[in-house]
Enzyme design. Structure first.
Site, PDB file in Angstrom:
ATOM      1  N   TRP A 100       0.844  -1.222   0.000  1.00  0.00           N
ATOM      2  CA  TRP A 100       0.000   0.000   0.000  1.00  0.00           C
ATOM      3  C   TRP A 100       0.860   1.245   0.000  1.00  0.00           C
ATOM      4  O   TRP A 100       0.515   2.252  -0.618  1.00  0.00           O
ATOM      5  CB  TRP A 100      -0.971  -0.043   1.177  1.00  0.00           C
ATOM      6  CG  TRP A 100      -1.671  -1.362   1.228  1.00  0.00           C
ATOM      7  CD1 TRP A 100      -1.633  -2.280   2.237  1.00  0.00           C
ATOM      8  CD2 TRP A 100      -2.462  -1.963   0.175  1.00  0.00           C
ATOM      9  NE1 TRP A 100      -2.347  -3.395   1.891  1.00  0.00           N
ATOM     10  CE2 TRP A 100      -2.869  -3.238   0.643  1.00  0.00           C
ATOM     11  CE3 TRP A 100      -2.862  -1.556  -1.091  1.00  0.00           C
ATOM     12  CZ2 TRP A 100      -3.654  -4.101  -0.134  1.00  0.00           C
ATOM     13  CZ3 TRP A 100      -3.642  -2.404  -1.866  1.00  0.00           C
ATOM     14  CH2 TRP A 100      -4.022  -3.652  -1.388  1.00  0.00           C
ATOM     15  N   ASP A 101       2.004   1.191   0.694  1.00  0.00           N
ATOM     16  CA  ASP A 101       2.919   2.326   0.659  1.00  0.00           C
ATOM     17  C   ASP A 101       3.474   2.546  -0.747  1.00  0.00           C
ATOM     18  O   ASP A 101       3.571   3.684  -1.207  1.00  0.00           O
ATOM     19  CB  ASP A 101       4.093   2.073   1.618  1.00  0.00           C
ATOM     20  CG  ASP A 101       3.806   2.545   3.037  1.00  0.00           C
ATOM     21  OD1 ASP A 101       2.860   3.322   3.244  1.00  0.00           O
ATOM     22  OD2 ASP A 101       4.549   2.129   3.945  1.00  0.00           O
ATOM     23  N   VAL A 102       3.868   1.476  -1.410  1.00  0.00           N
ATOM     24  CA  VAL A 102       4.442   1.626  -2.751  1.00  0.00           C
ATOM     25  C   VAL A 102       3.372   2.129  -3.720  1.00  0.00           C
ATOM     26  O   VAL A 102       3.617   3.037  -4.523  1.00  0.00           O
ATOM     27  CB  VAL A 102       5.043   0.289  -3.233  1.00  0.00           C
ATOM     28  CG1 VAL A 102       5.533   0.413  -4.677  1.00  0.00           C
ATOM     29  CG2 VAL A 102       6.199  -0.141  -2.327  1.00  0.00           C
ATOM     30  N   GLY A 129       2.744   5.713  -3.087  1.00  0.00           N
ATOM     31  CA  GLY A 129       3.852   6.511  -3.592  1.00  0.00           C
ATOM     32  C   GLY A 129       3.733   6.767  -5.086  1.00  0.00           C
ATOM     33  O   GLY A 129       3.980   7.882  -5.565  1.00  0.00           O
TER      34      GLY A 129
END
Lengths: 399, 399
Positions: free
Chosen positions: A161-163, A166
């Site tokens: 989810w972070d990637v 981003g």
């Protein structure tokens, strides 16, 4: 295509005030595409400055990997003077990415007073203010329940989810830049990490599946959903992933293993049509059972050769050490990578952005800055473009 | 911000010829940001037209979810006439996204003859021509080995590399569009799915970690690497994820559970500094042991209330059914979602792009087209903009 132009985002200037994965990755992606990105941190570094993994001398490999190609400025962001310098840097750049609470001096309403066409993207945990990070959002997503062999929740090792957030950040900024070049106007953009998850869950059909059919899928171990795929142990204690997503692959699987006749028996045995993906999915246990002894009798190299020779998609599972030390994909033979000298980390391979532009190629991979290493240079540039010289009187707020 | 402008990519026209997740998601992201996207499929649909999950009447929920907001044209792409129409559509649009082998009529060298400033992005399996899909690339990535409790490979349930590649595709097109508006020139862009994986592995520090330290991390179950986090079973047979990524969270964890004193004993017991992330990571087993009985004695609701009251990041694991049916995040209360009537699927919630633009807001969520449903309309527009009327003589190649 001998005539080339600068990298596509050349001329875009971005200030980033953030930490962890998503926002730094978003701004790094912009830098890799040619933007001039200045990351501002508090003096001593933000909360991610020393994150693991660390090198033998204690340098954060995590931080270095997520801040390549940026310039680093440190300021006392709690002081009014530090906030004023940061405001000037944001106003001069015209674009801001942050995952801090955008209140007070860092609010859009304040900053737009200093730069009329400001583009400002703010990453939040959730749209409704509930604090959230990749790990807690992942728990809500539904995916851990169907990862692995049973319904015990298993977390991703990839901070997906972070990637994903981003890369949405980079998309948001470039889209707003296109709008600004047309309209002459900036804007505030909000992205919630939880919404990046929810949008992905929806885009992959999980929401409509529950609403339309009342059902969802369960855990499948290493199997594929709605098609045929499985991982198999080989005679040399390795494991290989096999994916069949076309009838050509299916025929190739029978050919590679010499098991076409046995595989064909499954159709009438289970009353399924093995020429469809759904039919092969329904028959997966029988297909697994027919194939498993063949893999157990071959080395992973033999299996890979036979399968790829017959046009079947396959890939050996490997560790990070094996990926880095043995796999030609992860070597300087692959134009994705350059070798950099990263202070405190050493000589390592670093990826460019994975997009190869024929006409406006991106630069070679470059190291991350040292924390605060560009403060003086960046502030000197700011003085040149600024009519004020109060900066010189405030040396205690930066270094 | 009462005065708003059209969605940021308004005016961008894109043709997509692709299948599966990555390229359709990339083009859908452009459509959600305001671009006019025409997906061209062979008559009867591409290989993903009937992919599972399917609705009760057999409509692919997968296809519908990845093609929202596009127009759908079907053509006999094996015939010269079909290829000519597709070429004209690409030339008129000026931008192409494809994951087909870009040979023959679909090569950049051919298409650029028909549109001088063409932007064309091609998604490949790998940079060196080895066929690859999300599942096989994932096996190579290293992540399955560290997912779960031990080194047996566990696949992601999220097709992370496909989603990541899809968002790189959208970034590639918008970046090239920015370049085109400056330079007046188009270009070919290549993206390998394997490079999207390798870049991510590198950006997250795994490559430099192996090269700098000679080591990498092993499986951690549901634990966090380099910080403290764990999942805990609660008295009502639920499971909750807890993440501690700051000293404030750490103090909150002690306060919420009333276990501060016991947690403080761990520092001197193991000679670790619990005010650092690395120290808490090293002491994780002892921390788990102290906390586990507290969670076992509380319901998940009690635990969530206590933890969030003390500022600790937490999230309950839930199934997709629970996410869709019970979670307010996944409801029309969340402005991310709109309700659509999707032919063959029914009335379902659909996400917009998760970026909220203050000045150039994106449109409401819209359904996917029916396969080929826009063929006539799109070809009629093409005739209007074309000097040729040979189209009318070739009705057999489209429908």
């Amino acid at each position: 295509m001998s005539e080339t132009r600068p990298a596509p985002l050349t001329g875009l200037k971005v200030v980033e005030i953030s930490a962890f994965v998503a926002a730094p990755l978003g701004a790094m992606t912009l830098a890799q595409l040619g933007a001039d990105v200045i990351r501002i941190d508090p003096i001593g570094g933000n909360i991610d400055a020393n994150r693991w993994p660390i090198s033998d001398d204690g340098t954060s490999i995590y931080w270095a990997s997520l801040n390549k190609g940026k310039r680093s400025v440190t300021l006392d962001l709690k002081s009014e003077e530090g906030q004023k310098i940061a405001t000037d840097l944001i106003a001069e750049a015209g674009t801001l990415v942050t995952n801090l609470p955008a209140r007070g001096w860092l609010s859009y309403d304040n900053l737009v007073q200093h730069r009329e066409d400001l583009v400002m993207l703010r990453l939040n945990g959730s749209h409704d203010g509930k604090p959230a990070v990749d790990y807690t959002i992942n728990a809500a997503s539904g995916f851990p329940i169907i990862t692995g062999d049973d319904e015990r929740p298993v977390n991703n090792a990839i901070p997906a989810w972070d990637v994903i957030a981003g890369l949405y950040i980079a998309n948001g900024i470039t889209a707003a830049e296109l709008d600004r070049r047309t309209s002459g106007k900036g804007q505030e953009i909000n992205l919630a990490l939880s919404d990046a998850m929810l949008a992905t869950v929806g885009n992959l059909g999980y929401i409509a599946e529950v609403q339309s059919t009342g059902k969802t899928r369960g855990p499948l171990g290493n199997g594929l959903y709605g098609a045929y795929g499985q991982s198999f142990k080989t005679s040399d204690e390795r494991e290989i992933m096999v994916a069949v997503i076309s009838n050509k692959h299916w025929r190739g699987l029978g050919k590679a293993t010499g098991l076409s006749e046995k595989l064909e028996m499954i159709g009438p045995m289970l009353d399924v049509d093995l020429t469809t993906e759904g039919g092969r999915f329904e028959a997966r246990e029988a297909i697994d059972a027919v194939l498993r002894p063949w893999f157990a009798a071959h080395t992973v190299a033999e299996a890979a050769t036979a399968l790829s020779g017959a046009g079947v998609l396959q890939g050996e599972f490997q560790t990070f050490e094996e990926l880095v030390n043995n796999d030609p994909w992860c070597s300087l033979e692959n134009p994705l990578f350059g070798e950099i000298e990263q202070p405190g980390v050493g000589r390592v391979m670093a990826p460019r952005v994975p997009l190869q532009f024929g006409g406006s190629p991106v630069a070679d991979a470059v190291p991350a800055p040292t924390l605060g290493g560009d403060t003086e240079g960046v502030l000197a540039e700011l003085v040149e473009t600024s009519s004020e010289n109060w900066l010189f009187a405030n040396e205690s707020v930066y270094r």
